[in-house]
Design a protein around this motif. Structure first.
Motif, PDB file in Angstrom:
ATOM      1  N   GLY A 133       1.055  -1.534   0.093  1.00 19.36           N
ATOM      2  CA  GLY A 133       0.059  -0.007  -0.054  1.00 19.36           C
ATOM      3  C   GLY A 133       0.755   1.226   0.773  1.00 19.36           C
ATOM      4  N   ALA A 134       0.273   2.070  -0.321  1.00 21.59           N
ATOM      5  CA  ALA A 134       0.876   3.720   0.493  1.00 21.59           C
ATOM      6  C   ALA A 134       1.107   3.731   1.350  1.00 21.59           C
ATOM      7  CB  ALA A 134      -0.109   5.183  -0.395  1.00 21.59           C
ATOM      8  N   PHE A 135       2.361   4.056   1.831  1.00 23.02           N
ATOM      9  CA  PHE A 135       3.258   4.540   3.158  1.00 23.02           C
ATOM     10  C   PHE A 135       2.865   5.711   3.346  1.00 23.02           C
ATOM     11  CE2 PHE A 135       6.890   5.122   6.068  1.00 23.02           C
ATOM     12  CZ  PHE A 135       6.806   4.403   6.612  1.00 23.02           C
ATOM     13  N   LEU A 136       1.510   6.135   4.629  1.00 21.88           N
ATOM     14  CA  LEU A 136       1.057   6.559   5.198  1.00 21.88           C
ATOM     15  C   LEU A 136       2.273   8.400   5.211  1.00 21.88           C
ATOM     16  CD1 LEU A 136      -1.954   8.290   4.319  1.00 21.88           C
ATOM     17  CD2 LEU A 136      -1.984   6.873   7.124  1.00 21.88           C
ATOM     18  N   ALA A 137       3.333   7.694   6.577  1.00 22.10           N
ATOM     19  CA  ALA A 137       4.134   8.616   6.606  1.00 22.10           C
ATOM     20  C   ALA A 137       5.019   9.491   5.549  1.00 22.10           C
ATOM     21  CB  ALA A 137       5.250   7.973   7.587  1.00 22.10           C
ATOM     22  N   GLY A 138       4.709   8.788   4.550  1.00 25.91           N
ATOM     23  CA  GLY A 138       5.770   9.446   3.262  1.00 25.91           C
ATOM     24  C   GLY A 138       4.664  10.749   2.336  1.00 25.91           C
ATOM     25  N   THR A 139       2.998  10.674   2.712  1.00 23.57           N
ATOM     26  CA  THR A 139       2.304  11.977   2.608  1.00 23.57           C
ATOM     27  C   THR A 139       2.675  12.443   3.720  1.00 23.57           C
ATOM     28  OG1 THR A 139       0.154  10.152   2.365  1.00 23.57           O
ATOM     29  CG2 THR A 139      -0.208  12.424   2.375  1.00 23.57           C
ATOM     30  N   HIS A 180      -7.459   9.256   6.453  1.00 19.12           N
ATOM     31  CA  HIS A 180      -6.968   8.148   6.919  1.00 19.12           C
ATOM     32  C   HIS A 180      -6.986   7.584   8.167  1.00 19.12           C
ATOM     33  CE1 HIS A 180      -6.830   7.231   2.463  1.00 19.12           C
ATOM     34  NE2 HIS A 180      -5.886   8.524   2.216  1.00 19.12           N
ATOM     35  N   ALA A 181      -7.299   8.495   9.275  1.00 15.95           N
ATOM     36  CA  ALA A 181      -7.542   8.111  10.511  1.00 15.95           C
ATOM     37  C   ALA A 181      -8.793   8.023  10.718  1.00 15.95           C
ATOM     38  CB  ALA A 181      -7.454   9.540  11.689  1.00 15.95           C
ATOM     39  N   ASN A 182      -8.669   6.846  11.713  1.00 15.76           N
ATOM     40  CA  ASN A 182      -9.432   5.777  12.040  1.00 15.76           C
ATOM     41  C   ASN A 182     -11.008   6.482  12.832  1.00 15.76           C
ATOM     42  OD1 ASN A 182      -8.526   5.757  14.717  1.00 15.76           O
ATOM     43  ND2 ASN A 182      -8.319   3.616  14.383  1.00 15.76           N
ATOM     44  N   ASP A 183     -11.490   6.224  13.895  1.00 14.40           N
ATOM     45  CA  ASP A 183     -12.678   6.878  14.094  1.00 14.40           C
ATOM     46  C   ASP A 183     -11.416   7.390  15.501  1.00 14.40           C
ATOM     47  OD1 ASP A 183     -12.746   4.244  14.858  1.00 14.40           O
ATOM     48  OD2 ASP A 183     -14.085   4.318  15.877  1.00 14.40           O
ATOM     49  N   PHE A 201      -3.811   6.426  12.879  1.00 15.51           N
ATOM     50  CA  PHE A 201      -3.764   6.426  11.195  1.00 15.51           C
ATOM     51  C   PHE A 201      -2.510   4.769  11.751  1.00 15.51           C
ATOM     52  CE2 PHE A 201      -2.461  10.666  11.906  1.00 15.51           C
ATOM     53  CZ  PHE A 201      -3.583  11.566  10.869  1.00 15.51           C
ATOM     54  N   PRO A 202      -3.233   4.290   9.803  1.00 16.13           N
ATOM     55  CA  PRO A 202      -2.274   2.952  10.559  1.00 16.13           C
ATOM     56  C   PRO A 202      -1.050   2.777   8.859  1.00 16.13           C
ATOM     57  CG  PRO A 202      -3.773   3.733   8.192  1.00 16.13           C
ATOM     58  CD  PRO A 202      -4.036   4.810   9.742  1.00 16.13           C
ATOM     59  N   GLU A 203      -0.217   2.037   9.300  1.00 10.97           N
ATOM     60  CA  GLU A 203       1.043   1.821   8.303  1.00 10.97           C
ATOM     61  C   GLU A 203       0.655   2.602   7.050  1.00 10.97           C
ATOM     62  OE1 GLU A 203       4.301  -0.361   7.499  1.00 10.97           O
ATOM     63  OE2 GLU A 203       2.708  -1.297   8.788  1.00 10.97           O
ATOM     64  N   GLU A 204      -0.121   1.140   6.347  1.00  9.34           N
ATOM     65  CA  GLU A 204      -0.209   2.186   4.719  1.00  9.34           C
ATOM     66  C   GLU A 204      -2.332   2.148   4.579  1.00  9.34           C
ATOM     67  OE1 GLU A 204       0.986  -1.617   3.119  1.00  9.34           O
ATOM     68  OE2 GLU A 204       3.193  -0.907   3.735  1.00  9.34           O
ATOM     69  N   GLU A 224      -8.725   2.909  -0.527  1.00 12.50           N
ATOM     70  CA  GLU A 224      -8.693   3.170   0.698  1.00 12.50           C
ATOM     71  C   GLU A 224      -9.144   2.268   2.199  1.00 12.50           C
ATOM     72  OE1 GLU A 224     -10.859   7.059   0.816  1.00 12.50           O
ATOM     73  OE2 GLU A 224      -9.944   7.402  -1.127  1.00 12.50           O
ATOM     74  N   ARG A 225      -8.673   1.219   1.986  1.00 14.08           N
ATOM     75  CA  ARG A 225      -8.520   0.049   2.677  1.00 14.08           C
ATOM     76  C   ARG A 225      -7.362   0.371   4.538  1.00 14.08           C
ATOM     77  NH1 ARG A 225      -7.922  -5.317   1.655  1.00 14.08           N
ATOM     78  NH2 ARG A 225      -6.392  -5.932   3.351  1.00 14.08           N
TER      79      ARG A 225
END
Length: 81
Positions: free
Chosen positions: A5-11, A37-40, A44-47, A53-54
């Motif tokens: 997946g896309a590495f969210l830290a990179g964003t 992409h944050a949960n409720d 944040f997830p890793e990817e 967008e899962r």
């Protein structure tokens, strides 16, 4: 077979780059994109799977949260100037 997946830290690293470069509009859009992409609970997830967008990988991931906080802190500081 699991795709990467896309590495969210990179964003948030890229958002921080735009903050440092002074493009707060672009930085703000990147931060907003990551925030979607944050949960409720605001974690944040890793990817992220770019198509569905899962959330993928470890949740929560401290590295993502650290990159988010760094980008937002500097973004807010620059906006206040």
């Amino acid at each position: 077979q699991r795709r990467e997946g896309a590495f969210l830290a990179g964003t948030f690293w890229i958002a921080h780059y735009w903050v440092v470069r002074g493009d707060l509009g672009r930085a703000g859009r990147m931060i907003d994109a990551g925030l979607r992409h944050a949960n409720d609970l605001g974690l944040f997830p890793e990817e992220i799977d770019a198509r569905s967008e899962r959330m993928l990988g470890n949740t929560p991931l401290g590295l993502v949260h650290a990159s988010f906080l760094s980008a937002v802190a500097d973004y807010n500081e620059k906006r206040e100037r």
